[in-house]
Design a protein around this motif. Structure first.
Motif, PDB file in Angstrom:
ATOM      1  N   GLN A   1       0.821  -1.208   0.000  1.00  0.00           N
ATOM      2  CA  GLN A   1       0.000   0.000   0.000  1.00  0.00           C
ATOM      3  C   GLN A   1       0.858   1.261   0.000  1.00  0.00           C
ATOM      4  N   PHE A   2       1.949   1.261   0.741  1.00  0.00           N
ATOM      5  CA  PHE A   2       2.827   2.428   0.755  1.00  0.00           C
ATOM      6  C   PHE A   2       3.435   2.671  -0.626  1.00  0.00           C
ATOM      7  N   ALA A   3       3.638   1.617  -1.392  1.00  0.00           N
ATOM      8  CA  ALA A   3       4.170   1.779  -2.746  1.00  0.00           C
ATOM      9  C   ALA A   3       3.195   2.519  -3.643  1.00  0.00           C
ATOM     10  N   ARG A   4       1.920   2.613  -3.228  1.00  0.00           N
ATOM     11  CA  ARG A   4       0.880   3.303  -3.991  1.00  0.00           C
ATOM     12  C   ARG A   4       0.417   4.584  -3.305  1.00  0.00           C
ATOM     13  N   LEU A   5       1.192   5.050  -2.349  1.00  0.00           N
ATOM     14  CA  LEU A   5       0.857   6.260  -1.605  1.00  0.00           C
ATOM     15  C   LEU A   5       0.672   7.434  -2.565  1.00  0.00           C
ATOM     16  N   GLY A   6      -0.453   8.131  -2.424  1.00  0.00           N
ATOM     17  CA  GLY A   6      -0.730   9.275  -3.279  1.00  0.00           C
ATOM     18  C   GLY A   6      -1.494   8.941  -4.545  1.00  0.00           C
ATOM     19  N   SER A   7      -1.708   7.652  -4.824  1.00  0.00           N
ATOM     20  CA  SER A   7      -2.410   7.249  -6.043  1.00  0.00           C
ATOM     21  C   SER A   7      -3.913   7.508  -5.919  1.00  0.00           C
ATOM     22  N   THR A   8      -4.520   7.945  -7.020  1.00  0.00           N
ATOM     23  CA  THR A   8      -5.973   8.114  -7.084  1.00  0.00           C
ATOM     24  C   THR A   8      -6.635   7.000  -7.898  1.00  0.00           C
ATOM     25  N   ALA A   9      -5.844   6.059  -8.379  1.00  0.00           N
ATOM     26  CA  ALA A   9      -6.351   5.023  -9.277  1.00  0.00           C
ATOM     27  C   ALA A   9      -7.248   4.007  -8.582  1.00  0.00           C
ATOM     28  N   HIS A  10      -7.229   3.978  -7.254  1.00  0.00           N
ATOM     29  CA  HIS A  10      -7.978   2.961  -6.517  1.00  0.00           C
ATOM     30  C   HIS A  10      -9.219   3.512  -5.823  1.00  0.00           C
ATOM     31  N   GLU A  11      -9.556   4.760  -6.098  1.00  0.00           N
ATOM     32  CA  GLU A  11     -10.731   5.353  -5.471  1.00  0.00           C
ATOM     33  C   GLU A  11     -12.000   4.617  -5.914  1.00  0.00           C
ATOM     34  N   GLY A  12     -12.845   4.321  -4.934  1.00  0.00           N
ATOM     35  CA  GLY A  12     -14.063   3.569  -5.210  1.00  0.00           C
ATOM     36  C   GLY A  12     -13.889   2.064  -5.159  1.00  0.00           C
ATOM     37  N   TRP A  13     -12.655   1.610  -4.913  1.00  0.00           N
ATOM     38  CA  TRP A  13     -12.353   0.180  -4.876  1.00  0.00           C
ATOM     39  C   TRP A  13     -11.647  -0.204  -3.580  1.00  0.00           C
ATOM     40  N   CYS A  14     -12.083   0.353  -2.459  1.00  0.00           N
ATOM     41  CA  CYS A  14     -11.371   0.157  -1.190  1.00  0.00           C
ATOM     42  C   CYS A  14     -11.308  -1.307  -0.772  1.00  0.00           C
ATOM     43  N   MET A  15     -12.395  -2.059  -0.983  1.00  0.00           N
ATOM     44  CA  MET A  15     -12.414  -3.460  -0.554  1.00  0.00           C
ATOM     45  C   MET A  15     -11.452  -4.295  -1.390  1.00  0.00           C
ATOM     46  N   ARG A  16     -11.476  -4.074  -2.702  1.00  0.00           N
ATOM     47  CA  ARG A  16     -10.540  -4.789  -3.572  1.00  0.00           C
ATOM     48  C   ARG A  16      -9.105  -4.400  -3.260  1.00  0.00           C
ATOM     49  N   PHE A  17      -8.882  -3.118  -2.982  1.00  0.00           N
ATOM     50  CA  PHE A  17      -7.541  -2.622  -2.668  1.00  0.00           C
ATOM     51  C   PHE A  17      -6.958  -3.344  -1.462  1.00  0.00           C
ATOM     52  N   GLN A  18      -7.775  -3.510  -0.414  1.00  0.00           N
ATOM     53  CA  GLN A  18      -7.295  -4.202   0.777  1.00  0.00           C
ATOM     54  C   GLN A  18      -7.031  -5.674   0.507  1.00  0.00           C
ATOM     55  N   ALA A  19      -7.935  -6.326  -0.225  1.00  0.00           N
ATOM     56  CA  ALA A  19      -7.723  -7.740  -0.557  1.00  0.00           C
ATOM     57  C   ALA A  19      -6.455  -7.917  -1.390  1.00  0.00           C
ATOM     58  N   GLN A  20      -6.240  -7.033  -2.349  1.00  0.00           N
ATOM     59  CA  GLN A  20      -5.056  -7.135  -3.187  1.00  0.00           C
ATOM     60  C   GLN A  20      -3.780  -6.887  -2.396  1.00  0.00           C
ATOM     61  N   SER A  21      -3.854  -6.000  -1.404  1.00  0.00           N
ATOM     62  CA  SER A  21      -2.655  -5.739  -0.599  1.00  0.00           C
ATOM     63  C   SER A  21      -2.217  -6.995   0.147  1.00  0.00           C
TER      64      SER A  21
ATOM     65  N   THR B  52     -22.204   1.784   0.844  1.00  0.00           N
ATOM     66  CA  THR B  52     -21.223   0.833   0.319  1.00  0.00           C
ATOM     67  C   THR B  52     -20.119   0.512   1.322  1.00  0.00           C
ATOM     68  N   GLY B  53     -20.041   1.299   2.382  1.00  0.00           N
ATOM     69  CA  GLY B  53     -19.019   1.079   3.400  1.00  0.00           C
ATOM     70  C   GLY B  53     -17.643   1.510   2.942  1.00  0.00           C
ATOM     71  N   HIS B  54     -16.694   1.379   3.845  1.00  0.00           N
ATOM     72  CA  HIS B  54     -15.305   1.725   3.546  1.00  0.00           C
ATOM     73  C   HIS B  54     -14.400   0.855   4.414  1.00  0.00           C
ATOM     74  N   VAL B  55     -13.174   0.627   3.938  1.00  0.00           N
ATOM     75  CA  VAL B  55     -12.249  -0.228   4.664  1.00  0.00           C
ATOM     76  C   VAL B  55     -10.809   0.216   4.384  1.00  0.00           C
ATOM     77  N   VAL B  56      -9.977   0.150   5.426  1.00  0.00           N
ATOM     78  CA  VAL B  56      -8.552   0.474   5.336  1.00  0.00           C
ATOM     79  C   VAL B  56      -7.789  -0.554   6.171  1.00  0.00           C
ATOM     80  N   VAL B  57      -6.479  -0.401   6.270  1.00  0.00           N
ATOM     81  CA  VAL B  57      -5.696  -1.296   7.129  1.00  0.00           C
ATOM     82  C   VAL B  57      -4.973  -0.461   8.181  1.00  0.00           C
ATOM     83  N   SER B  58      -4.822  -1.029   9.368  1.00  0.00           N
ATOM     84  CA  SER B  58      -4.170  -0.314  10.467  1.00  0.00           C
ATOM     85  C   SER B  58      -2.653  -0.460  10.408  1.00  0.00           C
ATOM     86  N   LEU B  59      -1.975   0.668  10.621  1.00  0.00           N
ATOM     87  CA  LEU B  59      -0.516   0.660  10.783  1.00  0.00           C
ATOM     88  C   LEU B  59      -0.139   0.417  12.242  1.00  0.00           C
ATOM     89  N   GLY B  60      -1.144   0.470  13.121  1.00  0.00           N
ATOM     90  CA  GLY B  60      -0.896   0.401  14.558  1.00  0.00           C
ATOM     91  C   GLY B  60      -0.738   1.785  15.148  1.00  0.00           C
TER      92      GLY B  60
END
Length: 239
Positions: free
Chosen positions: A131-151, A195-203
């Motif tokens: 995910q950090f490798a994609r920091l600043g990207s707008t290409a994944h907007e609207g695809w938060c669930m897929r983004f997390q699964a792919q990570s 549609t909800g939203h999802v992210v991952v925790s860094l702690g």
């Protein structure tokens, strides 16, 4: 009576000693001074020299250390160390380049999420690095669930939306609503669109994911309304 009074004082002091670190969070983080040969120290997505490099800290800078953990071995100005320091921006630096006055731990250990029932192709630190490798990207907007699964190494989550995924997680007893989400936990939210939203925790109260000011970014885990809770990174329908 005097011995009883002293025992009560001792018990109270013990209670304070036990509870105080839990309540302070990052407010009383340890500090250290970056010491290199002059070059800036690389900040990485996790505790490893092979993880994504996304920022740096100048030589001579004082840094706040919010937690520490084991990682890859590095030899630097302070000797050889496997300790990595998490900074307040969510990244990690090798303790081998940070003068803390100690060769050991000076801050609490970073809290990691437990293993999910179904193992993911990619581990916690590798997922966060992705995910950090994609920091600043707008290409994944609207695809938060897929983004997390792919990570975490999956092609897709198998759920139509984060709301559907969160409902499954909650109905199967995986949703936690108390405590700061540990590193690697999936953090769930409701939203007005349904549609909800999802992210991952860094702690330590930080997250990374989509829709942070319209792009992949880092924020506090309560950066948006509708917080539902957190869970282990479990993707039962993913493929």
């Amino acid at each position: 009576m005097r011995s009883i009074a002293w025992r009560l004082i001792a018990v109270a002091a013990t209670a304070i000693a036990v509870s105080f670190p839990m309540s302070t969070g990052v407010a009383f983080a340890a500090t250290g001074v970056v010491e290199t040969s002059g070059a800036a120290l690389t900040v990485r997505a996790g505790p490893g020299a092979g993880l994504d490099a996304w920022s740096s800290v100048a030589n001579g800078s004082t840094v706040s250390i919010v937690c520490q953990t084991e990682g890859s071995s590095v030899t630097g100005s302070q000797g050889t160390s496997t300790i990595w320091d998490m900074l307040s921006n969510g990244g990690f630096v090798s303790d081998a380049y940070v003068h803390t006055g100690s060769d050991g731990y000076v801050e609490k250990k970073c809290s990691y999420v437990g293993a999910p029932p179904r193992a993911n192709p990619r581990g916690v630190n590798a997922a966060i690095s992705w995910q950090f490798a994609r920091l600043g990207s707008t290409a994944h907007e609207g695809w938060c669930m897929r983004f997390q699964a792919q990570s975490y190494g999956w092609g897709a989550s198998g759920w139509a939306s984060a709301e559907v995924g969160g409902d499954w997680i909650q109905s199967h007893g995986y949703m936690r609503t108390t405590g700061i989400p540990p590193r690697g936990a999936i953090v769930w939210y409701h939203n007005s669109a349904g549609t909800g939203h999802v992210v991952v925790s860094l702690g330590e109260g930080k997250i990374i994911g989509t829709s942070v000011s319209g792009k992949v970014g880092v924020a506090g885990y309560l950066y948006r309304t509708g917080y539902r809770g957190w869970s282990v990174p479990h993707f039962p329908a993913a493929g």
